[in-house]
Design a protein around this motif. Structure first.
Motif, short mmCIF file in Angstrom:
data_model
loop_
_atom_site.label_atom_id
_atom_site.label_comp_id
_atom_site.label_asym_id
_atom_site.label_seq_id
_atom_site.Cartn_x
_atom_site.Cartn_y
_atom_site.Cartn_z
N ASN A 72 0.83 -1.15 -0.05
CA ASN A 72 -0.07 0.02 -0.13
C ASN A 72 0.81 1.26 0.24
O ASN A 72 0.34 2.43 -0.50
CB ASN A 72 -0.67 0.09 1.10
CG ASN A 72 -0.60 0.27 2.60
OD1 ASN A 72 0.62 -0.42 2.79
ND2 ASN A 72 -1.10 0.40 3.75
N GLU A 75 1.84 1.96 -3.56
CA GLU A 75 0.74 2.37 -4.36
C GLU A 75 0.43 4.14 -4.04
O GLU A 75 0.28 4.71 -4.69
CB GLU A 75 -0.58 1.61 -3.94
CG GLU A 75 -0.63 0.19 -4.46
CD GLU A 75 -0.54 0.31 -5.90
OE1 GLU A 75 -1.02 1.00 -6.78
OE2 GLU A 75 0.03 -0.58 -6.55
N THR A 76 0.86 4.33 -2.67
CA THR A 76 0.60 5.72 -2.21
C THR A 76 1.65 6.38 -2.97
O THR A 76 1.43 7.51 -3.35
CB THR A 76 0.49 5.73 -0.70
OG1 THR A 76 -0.61 5.15 -0.20
CG2 THR A 76 0.57 7.09 -0.21
#
Length: 123
Positions: A72, A75-76
């Motif tokens: 994650n 992705e950020t």
């Protein structure tokens, strides 16, 4: 594969440095970047590099499970990179948000490079 990912990460760090300098220029001079001459070419180049990096980094993190890095976060960082590549050219961009996002992306890119180096670039 790991050396390629380090190269992609280092390239994105260079893009980030350019975006930061361009943002400072925009803020100091109050000058917006020309969309077709500056903004779009840079944003397109960053998008292409980010797409390649996002896939490779997500795969690497998923396979190697480094202690302090998660998919994650990849992705950020990728999302922030794409936003920063455009916002760098506009003086009305929030300075605090821009700098916070730059710092976040730098941390994630450097953490990934360090994690790859610590695994000895295996595979």
């Amino acid at each position: 594969m790991d050396q390629k990912l380090i190269g992609l990460s280092e390239g994105l760090l260079e893009n980030l440095e350019f975006a930061h300098k361009r943002f400072q220029y925009s803020k100091e001079k109050g000058v917006r970047g020309d969309f077709h001459e500056e903004v779009k070419p840079f944003a397109d180049q960053v998008k292409g590099a980010t797409d390649s990096w996002r896939e490779a980094a997500s795969n690497w993190v998923g396979e190697n499970r480094p202690k302090n890095l998660h998919v994650n976060q990849i992705e950020t960082a990728a999302d922030y990179l794409e936003v920063l590549s455009v916002h760098a050219f506009f003086p009305e961009t929030s300075k605090k948000r821009f700098l916070d996002q730059i710092q976040s992306v730098e941390y994630i890119l450097n953490s990934l490079i360090l994690a790859i180096q610590q695994t000895g670039g295996q595979k």
